[in-house]
Design a protein around this motif. Structure first.
Motif, mmCIF file in Angstrom:
data_model
loop_
_atom_site.group_PDB
_atom_site.id
_atom_site.type_symbol
_atom_site.label_atom_id
_atom_site.label_comp_id
_atom_site.label_asym_id
_atom_site.label_seq_id
_atom_site.Cartn_x
_atom_site.Cartn_y
_atom_site.Cartn_z
ATOM 1 N N VAL A 35 0.831 -1.206 0.000
ATOM 2 C CA VAL A 35 0.000 0.000 0.000
ATOM 3 C C VAL A 35 0.865 1.255 0.000
ATOM 4 C CG1 VAL A 35 -1.904 -1.150 1.216
ATOM 5 C CG2 VAL A 35 -0.200 0.120 2.529
ATOM 6 N N LEU A 36 0.255 2.348 -0.437
ATOM 7 C CA LEU A 36 0.896 3.658 -0.394
ATOM 8 C C LEU A 36 0.492 4.411 0.869
ATOM 9 C CD1 LEU A 36 0.293 4.690 -4.118
ATOM 10 C CD2 LEU A 36 2.321 3.613 -3.113
ATOM 11 N N GLY A 37 -0.584 3.969 1.507
ATOM 12 C CA GLY A 37 -1.069 4.587 2.735
ATOM 13 C C GLY A 37 -2.123 3.700 3.364
ATOM 14 N N ALA A 38 -2.354 3.877 4.662
ATOM 15 C CA ALA A 38 -3.358 3.101 5.387
ATOM 16 C C ALA A 38 -3.686 3.819 6.675
ATOM 17 C CB ALA A 38 -2.835 1.691 5.678
ATOM 18 N N GLY A 39 -4.883 3.542 7.197
ATOM 19 C CA GLY A 39 -5.270 4.141 8.464
ATOM 20 C C GLY A 39 -6.762 4.075 8.680
ATOM 21 N N GLU A 40 -7.273 5.086 9.393
ATOM 22 C CA GLU A 40 -8.696 5.199 9.652
ATOM 23 C C GLU A 40 -9.175 6.560 9.168
ATOM 24 O OE1 GLU A 40 -9.546 4.367 13.752
ATOM 25 O OE2 GLU A 40 -9.352 2.213 13.424
ATOM 26 N N MET A 41 -10.430 6.596 8.681
ATOM 27 C CA MET A 41 -10.970 7.806 8.088
ATOM 28 C C MET A 41 -12.450 7.909 8.435
ATOM 29 S SD MET A 41 -10.854 8.662 3.992
ATOM 30 C CE MET A 41 -9.073 8.453 3.916
ATOM 31 N N SER A 42 -12.885 9.100 8.829
ATOM 32 C CA SER A 42 -14.309 9.332 9.061
ATOM 33 C C SER A 42 -14.789 10.430 8.130
ATOM 34 C CB SER A 42 -14.573 9.711 10.517
ATOM 35 O OG SER A 42 -13.977 10.954 10.820
ATOM 36 N N PHE A 43 -16.070 10.391 7.861
ATOM 37 C CA PHE A 43 -16.677 11.338 6.935
ATOM 38 C C PHE A 43 -17.792 12.104 7.619
ATOM 39 C CE2 PHE A 43 -14.946 7.851 4.502
ATOM 40 C CZ PHE A 43 -14.299 8.484 3.465
ATOM 41 N N ARG A 44 -18.090 13.272 7.071
ATOM 42 C CA ARG A 44 -19.241 14.049 7.509
ATOM 43 C C ARG A 44 -19.854 14.703 6.276
ATOM 44 N NH1 ARG A 44 -14.972 17.623 8.763
ATOM 45 N NH2 ARG A 44 -15.303 19.687 7.873
ATOM 46 N N GLU A 45 -21.115 15.043 6.392
ATOM 47 C CA GLU A 45 -21.787 15.697 5.283
ATOM 48 C C GLU A 45 -21.631 17.202 5.425
ATOM 49 O OE1 GLU A 45 -26.045 15.653 2.936
ATOM 50 O OE2 GLU A 45 -25.781 14.467 4.754
ATOM 51 N N GLU A 46 -21.283 17.841 4.329
ATOM 52 C CA GLU A 46 -21.082 19.285 4.324
ATOM 53 C C GLU A 46 -21.616 19.831 3.006
ATOM 54 O OE1 GLU A 46 -17.006 21.512 4.199
ATOM 55 O OE2 GLU A 46 -17.317 20.774 6.246
ATOM 56 N N SER A 47 -22.614 20.676 3.088
ATOM 57 C CA SER A 47 -23.229 21.272 1.896
ATOM 58 C C SER A 47 -23.668 20.215 0.888
ATOM 59 C CB SER A 47 -22.268 22.268 1.228
ATOM 60 O OG SER A 47 -21.887 23.275 2.129
ATOM 61 N N GLY A 48 -24.241 19.125 1.405
ATOM 62 C CA GLY A 48 -24.762 18.081 0.537
ATOM 63 C C GLY A 48 -23.727 17.134 -0.042
ATOM 64 N N GLN A 49 -22.471 17.236 0.413
ATOM 65 C CA GLN A 49 -21.419 16.346 -0.076
ATOM 66 C C GLN A 49 -20.683 15.724 1.103
ATOM 67 O OE1 GLN A 49 -18.871 18.638 -2.664
ATOM 68 N NE2 GLN A 49 -20.224 18.281 -4.396
ATOM 69 N N TRP A 50 -20.120 14.534 0.868
ATOM 70 C CA TRP A 50 -19.309 13.886 1.890
ATOM 71 C C TRP A 50 -17.901 14.446 1.850
ATOM 72 C CZ3 TRP A 50 -21.609 11.571 5.633
ATOM 73 C CH2 TRP A 50 -22.851 10.972 5.420
ATOM 74 N N VAL A 51 -17.373 14.766 3.027
ATOM 75 C CA VAL A 51 -15.995 15.238 3.163
ATOM 76 C C VAL A 51 -15.326 14.430 4.267
ATOM 77 C CG1 VAL A 51 -16.568 17.576 2.389
ATOM 78 C CG2 VAL A 51 -16.565 17.069 4.816
ATOM 79 N N VAL A 52 -14.019 14.370 4.229
ATOM 80 C CA VAL A 52 -13.283 13.678 5.291
ATOM 81 C C VAL A 52 -13.273 14.573 6.524
ATOM 82 C CG1 VAL A 52 -11.038 12.780 6.002
ATOM 83 C CG2 VAL A 52 -11.849 12.401 3.672
#
Length: 130
Positions: A35-52
């Protein structure tokens, strides 16, 4: 997948973001490959779009260096997901040269928790998943 919890993620060797439920193993998420990267990531909705919302390099399967951030950002950019300018939680991994154990360095204390030897300042955990 439950969106309220963080996801396990990897950036595979082709630069593609792969997501799995949080309790999934990173190595399984990557299909056992490098892999080039790994970990944990969470998302939230902002202005109708998903962002990290939050992202870390916390993966004991791969122990990626914090320098893996550009690969993570590039993969997120490729799929059009807005993200922070770096890891929101950085984990510093080092392998002890004396006993071979992988350590998580906390508070800049580069001392092996297993044998008390000094840990290298440079990342040296290449091939942790193998």
């Amino acid at each position: 997948m439950e969106l309220a919890e963080p996801f396990t993620f990897v950036i595979d060797s082709a630069g593609v973001l792969r997501l799995a439920p949080r309790r999934s193993e990173h190595v399984v998420c990557a299909g056992g490959g490098p892999v080039l990267g790994a970990g944990e990531m969470s998302f939230r909705e902002e202005s109708g779009q998903w962002v990290v919302g939050e992202v870390s390099n916390q993966s004991t399967g791969y122990c990626p260096d914090i320098s893996s951030w550009p690969a993570v950002a590039k993969a997120l950019d490729a799929v059009g997901i807005d993200h922070p300018s770096g890891f929101t939680h950085e984990v510093v991994f080092r392998r002890c040269l004396a006993c071979g154990q992988v350590n998580i360095v906390r508070e800049e204390d580069f001392v092996c928790v297993f044998c008390d030897e000094e840990l290298p300042r440079e990342w040296n955990v290449e091939g942790a998943a193998r």
